[in-house]
Design a protein around this motif. Structure first.
Motif, PDB file in Angstrom:
ATOM      1  N   UNK A  23     -12.542  17.918  30.796  1.00  0.00           N
ATOM      2  CA  UNK A  23     -12.942  18.528  29.848  1.00  0.00           C
ATOM      3  C   UNK A  23     -12.081  17.842  28.566  1.00  0.00           C
ATOM      4  N   UNK A  24     -13.433  18.371  27.827  1.00  0.00           N
ATOM      5  CA  UNK A  24     -13.132  17.962  26.371  1.00  0.00           C
ATOM      6  C   UNK A  24     -13.597  19.411  25.140  1.00  0.00           C
ATOM      7  N   UNK A  25     -12.438  19.860  24.844  1.00  0.00           N
ATOM      8  CA  UNK A  25     -12.402  21.456  24.168  1.00  0.00           C
ATOM      9  C   UNK A  25     -13.194  20.659  22.150  1.00  0.00           C
ATOM     10  N   UNK A  26     -14.259  20.900  22.202  1.00  0.00           N
ATOM     11  CA  UNK A  26     -15.045  20.741  21.057  1.00  0.00           C
ATOM     12  C   UNK A  26     -15.323  21.675  19.710  1.00  0.00           C
ATOM     13  N   UNK A  27     -14.887  21.906  18.832  1.00  0.00           N
ATOM     14  CA  UNK A  27     -14.352  23.434  18.122  1.00  0.00           C
ATOM     15  C   UNK A  27     -15.038  22.923  16.943  1.00  0.00           C
ATOM     16  N   UNK A  28     -16.611  23.877  16.131  1.00  0.00           N
ATOM     17  CA  UNK A  28     -17.914  23.579  15.364  1.00  0.00           C
ATOM     18  C   UNK A  28     -18.107  24.092  14.717  1.00  0.00           C
ATOM     19  N   UNK A  29     -16.704  24.669  13.682  1.00  0.00           N
ATOM     20  CA  UNK A  29     -16.746  26.391  13.227  1.00  0.00           C
ATOM     21  C   UNK A  29     -18.210  25.888  11.850  1.00  0.00           C
ATOM     22  N   UNK A  30     -18.761  24.587  11.314  1.00  0.00           N
ATOM     23  CA  UNK A  30     -20.086  25.005  10.517  1.00  0.00           C
ATOM     24  C   UNK A  30     -21.379  23.951  11.057  1.00  0.00           C
ATOM     25  N   UNK A  31     -20.968  23.869  12.284  1.00  0.00           N
ATOM     26  CA  UNK A  31     -22.077  23.775  12.905  1.00  0.00           C
ATOM     27  C   UNK A  31     -22.791  24.060  14.366  1.00  0.00           C
ATOM     28  N   UNK A  32     -23.801  24.291  14.714  1.00  0.00           N
ATOM     29  CA  UNK A  32     -23.889  25.003  15.952  1.00  0.00           C
ATOM     30  C   UNK A  32     -23.242  24.057  17.380  1.00  0.00           C
ATOM     31  N   UNK A  33     -23.210  24.868  18.514  1.00  0.00           N
ATOM     32  CA  UNK A  33     -22.386  24.856  19.324  1.00  0.00           C
ATOM     33  C   UNK A  33     -23.544  24.108  20.324  1.00  0.00           C
TER      34      UNK A  33
END
Length: 394
Positions: free
Chosen positions: A123-133
């Motif tokens: 698992x790798x948790x990746x956060x992208x507030x300003x780009x689409x997931x």
């Protein structure tokens, strides 16, 4: 009542839309609903179109599958007891490389999240507030080949993620992200963020402590420790970051003007893309390649769907996060993945941060700037694997 309340809270349906969805769930046709409610079929079809859009479905049959899953989730919740609020998940989409789900948090908010790559991998948790997931096919392919299960939450106010109170900070969201990680049965994990998402990921890494195997910051840059670092930015981001740092509310108005122009048509979209890469020659050289233009346009549209949240995210990014990064470096390795020609967040500042912190390192990619993760998907996946895989190598 339970299913109607869940539809309202999860998908923000109006009362009329809830009644329509409930009648469809009962097996009634549009004609039968029209006769029963004394509404025209045209009105009901308009309401149905709105329901499909809000629930992210494309047909009545897929809508009914979502409602059935929601009913099942509620029945499980009811069986556990009324007094203890137990978080539950609702699966929206699932295929070989990607699945989308909604997770109901213990405080009543909801997070939609997308899993990509090797769905049984590390698992790798990746956060992208300003780009689409929704990552590109080339990134998903590289993740799958490297055995990585990327978990990407949809930002607050977009998709099926609840829009929280304005007071919610990255630290508040870190607690909710960790609750989602716990619900997935994940004990140890690596995490990261893209652009301003790096600040949210750093808060998650800080909260997770020794459970976090490492923090990847893609195009986030080093903490903006002083005004001089902001003054070195190209003109467009410099104006934005100065406003976000010192007058965050004032940043909303110009964002609304740019958003209105963006939504005015193709010419407005082109102007927004050009503004986005103003002062970035490396990106300007490739931004009109069809894939890159589409990615940038979609990311801008994603941002403008919730301008107050966008202003909040940029304000968090523009703050001095030196103390936060330092706390993370006490227990987890910080890895920067950054374009060598990124003039907004200069590589020289990253190198200086790494010299001052033994538990930080960087991969600076020559000739690349803000489009780095999209034009170098294999390198991006390798950096994730460096932190997520037990061996540290893809």
């Amino acid at each position: 009542n339970g299913i109607q309340e869940a539809l309202a809270r999860t998908f923000e349906l109006t009362q009329a839309e809830i009644e329509l969805a409930a009648n469809l769930y009962k097996g009634l046709t549009i004609q039968e609903i029209a006769e029963h409610t004394k509404k025209s079929k045209a009105t009901l079809r308009t309401q149905l179109s709105s329901v499909l859009q809000k629930t992210g479905t494309k047909s009545q049959s897929s809508l009914l599958r979502v409602i059935v899953s929601l009913v099942h989730m509620l029945s499980q919740h009811h069986a556990r007891g009324h007094n203890a609020h137990t978080a539950a998940s609702l699966r929206l989409i699932s295929n070989r490389d990607q699945r989308s789900s909604i997770f109901e948090l213990s405080n009543g908010l909801a997070i939609e999240y997308i899993e990509s790559g090797d769905l049984a991998g590390e698992p790798f948790y990746f956060i992208q507030p300003t780009t689409r997931p929704q990552l590109t096919g080339s990134i998903v392919k590289a993740l799958r080949e490297n055995g990585i299960r990327l978990i990407s939450p949809v930002r607050p106010g977009n998709g099926h993620t609840t829009r929280p109170p304005p007071s919610y900070s990255p630290a508040d969201w870190a607690r909710l992200h960790l609750e989602l990680v716990d619900s997935l049965g994940i004990e140890q994990f690596a995490c990261g963020g893209h652009c301003s998402g790096g600040i949210y990921a750093a808060e998650l890494a800080r909260l997770a402590g020794m459970r976090c195997k490492g923090l990847l910051l893609a195009d986030t840059g080093a903490p903006l420790a002083n005004m001089a670092m902001i003054r070195e930015m190209p003109a467009a981001p410099r104006r934005l970051f100065l406003a976000a740092r010192y007058f965050p509310r004032a940043a909303i108005t110009p964002m609304k003007f740019v958003a209105a122009d963006f939504h005015s048509g193709t010419d407005g979209e082109n102007r927004a893309v050009e503004y986005f890469y103003d002062g970035s020659p490396a990106d300007q050289a490739i931004m009109y390649e069809p894939g890159n233009w589409r990615i940038t346009r979609d990311n801008i549209g994603y941002c403008f769907a919730n301008i107050p949240q966008l202003a909040h995210d940029v304000a968090c990014w523009a703050a001095d996060n030196t103390e936060l990064f330092g706390k993370v470096a006490h227990h987890s390795h910080i890895r920067f993945f950054h374009g060598g020609e990124n003039l907004m967040m200069k590589p020289s500042h990253i190198r200086q941060f790494c010299r001052m912190n033994n538990n930080a390192s960087a991969r600076i990619v020559a000739g690349r700037a803000q489009l780095l993760i999209y034009v170098e998907p294999v390198l991006f996946s390798e950096e994730i694997a460096r932190l997520a895989l037990p061996s540290g190598h893809p």
